[in-house]
Scaffold this motif. Structure first.
Motif, PDB file in Angstrom:
ATOM      1  N   MET A 177      15.919  16.137  12.339  1.00 53.45           N
ATOM      2  CA  MET A 177      15.349  14.552  12.295  1.00 53.45           C
ATOM      3  C   MET A 177      14.128  14.257  11.450  1.00 53.45           C
ATOM      4  N   HIS A 178      13.922  13.664  10.495  1.00 55.69           N
ATOM      5  CA  HIS A 178      12.829  13.133   9.890  1.00 55.69           C
ATOM      6  C   HIS A 178      11.975  11.965  10.540  1.00 55.69           C
ATOM      7  N   ASP A 179      10.636  12.168  10.295  1.00 53.85           N
ATOM      8  CA  ASP A 179       9.952  10.908  11.075  1.00 53.85           C
ATOM      9  C   ASP A 179      10.308   9.687  10.259  1.00 53.85           C
ATOM     10  N   VAL A 180      10.250   9.720   8.799  1.00 55.46           N
ATOM     11  CA  VAL A 180      10.668   8.419   8.158  1.00 55.46           C
ATOM     12  C   VAL A 180      11.571   8.834   7.143  1.00 55.46           C
ATOM     13  N   VAL A 181      12.597   7.769   6.840  1.00 51.06           N
ATOM     14  CA  VAL A 181      13.423   8.037   5.582  1.00 51.06           C
ATOM     15  C   VAL A 181      13.016   6.680   4.751  1.00 51.06           C
ATOM     16  N   ILE A 182      12.823   6.846   3.391  1.00 55.38           N
ATOM     17  CA  ILE A 182      12.708   5.844   2.618  1.00 55.38           C
ATOM     18  C   ILE A 182      13.718   5.805   1.543  1.00 55.38           C
ATOM     19  N   VAL A 183      14.271   4.473   1.392  1.00 53.26           N
ATOM     20  CA  VAL A 183      15.427   4.231   0.387  1.00 53.26           C
ATOM     21  C   VAL A 183      14.686   3.719  -0.843  1.00 53.26           C
ATOM     22  N   GLY A 184      14.806   4.527  -1.789  1.00 55.48           N
ATOM     23  CA  GLY A 184      14.284   4.052  -3.122  1.00 55.48           C
ATOM     24  C   GLY A 184      13.089   4.787  -3.583  1.00 55.48           C
ATOM     25  N   ALA A 185      13.033   5.708  -4.837  1.00 57.26           N
ATOM     26  CA  ALA A 185      12.178   6.227  -5.239  1.00 57.26           C
ATOM     27  C   ALA A 185      11.508   5.788  -6.509  1.00 57.26           C
ATOM     28  N   GLY A 186      11.062   4.401  -6.488  1.00 57.80           N
ATOM     29  CA  GLY A 186      10.351   3.823  -7.257  1.00 57.80           C
ATOM     30  C   GLY A 186       8.851   3.677  -6.871  1.00 57.80           C
ATOM     31  N   PRO A 187       8.086   3.032  -7.681  1.00 58.92           N
ATOM     32  CA  PRO A 187       6.581   3.040  -7.343  1.00 58.92           C
ATOM     33  C   PRO A 187       6.154   2.863  -5.956  1.00 58.92           C
ATOM     34  N   VAL A 188       6.931   1.857  -5.168  1.00 55.94           N
ATOM     35  CA  VAL A 188       6.526   1.278  -3.897  1.00 55.94           C
ATOM     36  C   VAL A 188       7.047   2.613  -2.993  1.00 55.94           C
ATOM     37  N   GLY A 189       8.229   2.903  -3.099  1.00 55.76           N
ATOM     38  CA  GLY A 189       8.711   3.981  -2.092  1.00 55.76           C
ATOM     39  C   GLY A 189       7.807   5.329  -2.338  1.00 55.76           C
ATOM     40  N   LEU A 190       7.705   5.418  -3.238  1.00 54.04           N
ATOM     41  CA  LEU A 190       6.857   6.711  -3.500  1.00 54.04           C
ATOM     42  C   LEU A 190       5.388   6.732  -3.185  1.00 54.04           C
ATOM     43  N   PHE A 191       4.810   5.505  -3.283  1.00 52.66           N
ATOM     44  CA  PHE A 191       3.350   5.492  -2.762  1.00 52.66           C
ATOM     45  C   PHE A 191       3.448   5.713  -1.454  1.00 52.66           C
ATOM     46  N   LEU A 192       4.377   4.762  -0.784  1.00 54.63           N
ATOM     47  CA  LEU A 192       4.533   4.780   0.612  1.00 54.63           C
ATOM     48  C   LEU A 192       4.975   6.235   1.173  1.00 54.63           C
ATOM     49  N   ALA A 193       5.545   6.971   0.500  1.00 49.38           N
ATOM     50  CA  ALA A 193       5.911   8.473   0.821  1.00 49.38           C
ATOM     51  C   ALA A 193       4.589   9.286   0.707  1.00 49.38           C
ATOM     52  N   CYS A 194       3.863   9.001  -0.014  1.00 49.93           N
ATOM     53  CA  CYS A 194       2.560   9.746  -0.174  1.00 49.93           C
ATOM     54  C   CYS A 194       1.741   9.232   0.955  1.00 49.93           C
ATOM     55  N   GLU A 195       1.549   8.376   1.144  1.00 51.43           N
ATOM     56  CA  GLU A 195       0.784   7.966   2.539  1.00 51.43           C
ATOM     57  C   GLU A 195       1.206   8.318   3.658  1.00 51.43           C
TER      58      GLU A 195
END
Length: 513
Positions: free
Chosen positions: A1-19
């Motif tokens: 199980m992951h801590d967080v799943v982000i749906v969408g690899a646009g700038p917002v999703g990727l910036f959040l993933a980096c944080e």
């Protein structure tokens, strides 16, 4: 199980993933598109403007120089030397090219714009605006996310989402992806928002907008820059790179493909000339529909970026608003994952960002109202032109475009609390940006007060402490900065340790010792 799943690899999703990756979270990004690039993301249709607030976000994480290089950003001749700022692409781009700011196509006079008059400003290589394109932003953030251990999977279309008190399951065909939290960053037609049932309310469109890259047979018949006409507005940024707004109530948008004949007819109608489009390489349509989710969180599922709010692209606010969401949410969600978030921290995401989103939607609506091709719209244009031709009017619009107007209500009357932190520089050469690279909060103690030093030790895995005189401390003794670059507390010449400890506990949870 992951801590967080982000749906969408646009700038917002990727910036959040980096944080989140920077904070040590296990992150999975699911993107429905198989390929990373597309003509709509490259220049010229992918062109976007970054505000000073967004540029600060890249700068604080050590990505600005790479972004400037990837974007091919223009540098100002003679701007290579900036007092107190080292050389490098970002430094050489400061100060920014002026004259690009506008309200409803009415340009600001650069001579009236004075960044130094904005509240609590200090020299920084992150001053905006800056022109980039989506392909550059997404490529940079994808590389950064991968370095931080983020798993990005493309060609995955989420078809169902379920949650309970323990976690979330996102299904894509026969595959199930489990996580403790899920964030929808999947755009204005968000699948996550629809599946979960977030209420999405607002106003219907007034116009159909078009962005196209074409060959113009008689280029001299079109002006460059913004041109407001009695029948609408068109913008030509470079030869054949054209934007148009046709006040048809949004009737054409996505109803059928924009053909050359249709685009030529609309352009002739708006420009009032028999200009000919001999070829159209790329074209897309959009509207000024302005909608917002009533909350950005339902249980363990959150929204960010266009999934949480949509509006017209006037003023280039969309990407900047989404990056602001990601920066605000990232550290709060990470603290929640790691179980050291104070009570209610995650709820401050909606409380802080929803009013900002609502204000940007109104800013967009106001520009649409001014641009309406009728006597009322033209009368308002005359009034606005007079206002922005004054120093106060230009400063107001400039603050809105830069993001300097944003101030969260954190319950503290100090005028710096709730604002983005200035780029303080210690006498030993340490910059604030040097202290924010790891994503922790920062306690800057200009007074080098032993009491604050002792207090900060209780939060040392969450707050980085730095002491010593600053080249310009703006009359302060100490400052506590959240991981998103927002000032959480500011002390006078003799800092108040109990006040510091209250602020640290409010935003970072209880001390570790």
């Amino acid at each position: 199980m992951h801590d967080v799943v982000i749906v969408g690899a646009g700038p917002v999703g990727l910036f959040l993933a980096c944080e989140l990756g920077l904070a040590g979270c296990s992150v999975l990004v699911l993107e429905r598109e198989r390929e990373t690039g597309s003509p709509s993301k490259a220049m010229p249709l992918g062109l976007r403007g970054l505000s000073a607030a967004s540029i600060e976000a890249f700068y604080r994480r050590g990505m600005l120089d790479r972004l400037v290089t990837a974007s091919g950003a223009d540098h100002i001749p003679g701007s290579d030397v900036v007092t107190g700022v080292e050389a490098g692409p970002a430094a050489r781009a400061w100060p920014p090219r002026r004259g690009g700011g506008h309200f409803a196509g009415m340009m600001l006079d650069p001579a009236l714009m004075d960044d130094t008059a904005m509240p609590y400003r200090l020299p920084t290589p992150a001053t905006g605006p800056m022109v980039t394109h989506l392909e550059a932003v997404e490529t940079l953030l994808s590389e950064q996310a991968s370095r931080l251990g983020v798993d990005i999977r493309r060609g995955v279309t989420v078809t169902d989402i379920a949650q309970d008190d323990e976690g979330v399951v996102a299904r894509a065909g026969e595959h199930a992806y489990e996580a403790r939290w899920l964030v929808g960053c999947d755009g204005g037609r968000s699948t996550v928002r629809g599946l979960v049932g977030f209420a999405f309310t607002g106003t219907e469109p007034q116009f159909t907008g078009y962005a196209l890259h074409a060959t113009v047979a008689e280029p001299e018949k079109l002006e460059f820059g913004f041109t407001l006409t009695p029948t609408g507005m068109y913008l030509q940024l470079s030869p054949g790179h054209i934007g148009m707004m046709d006040f048809d109530g949004g009737a054409f948008d996505r109803s059928r493909p924009p053909t050359r004949d249709h685009l030529q007819a609309v352009l002739r109608h708006i420009a009032g000339t028999d200009v000919t489009l001999s070829d159209v390489a790329l074209a897309s349509s959009f509207t000024d529909r302005a909608m917002q989710a009533t909350t950005y969180r339902q249980g363990r599922i959150l929204l960010a970026g266009d999934a949480a709010h949509i509006h017209s692209p006037l003023g280039g606010q969309g990407l900047n608003l989404g990056i602001g969401d990601a920066v605000n949410l990232g550290w709060k969600l990470a603290a929640t994952v790691h179980k050291h978030a104070p009570d209610g921290l995650l709820d401050t995401y909606t409380r802080e960002r929803h009013p900002i989103g609502a204000a940007v939607l109104d800013w967009s609506r106001a520009q649409v109202a001014v641009m309406r091709p009728d006597p009322h719209g033209r009368a308002i244009q005359d009034v606005v032109r007079d206002l922005i031709a004054t120093p106060d009017g230009a400063a107001y619009v400039s603050e809105r475009l830069s993001g300097a107007w944003i101030r969260y209500d954190l319950g503290d009357e100090h005028p710096l609390v709730g604002r983005g932190v200035p780029e303080f520089r210690l006498a030993d050469g340490t910059r604030l940006a040097d202290l924010t690279l790891d994503g922790r909060g920062v306690a800057l103690d200009f007074s080098d007060d032993r009491r604050l030093r002792d207090a900060a030790r209780g939060w040392e895995t969450r707050i980085r402490y730095a002491a010593g005189p600053a080249k310009d401390d703006l009359g302060l003794g100490a400052v506590l900065v959240r991981p998103d670059g927002v000032v959480a507390w500011a002390g006078d010449r003799v800092p108040d340790r109990p006040a510091f400890e209250r602020a640290a506990g409010q935003w970072f949870g209880g001390p570790e010792t």
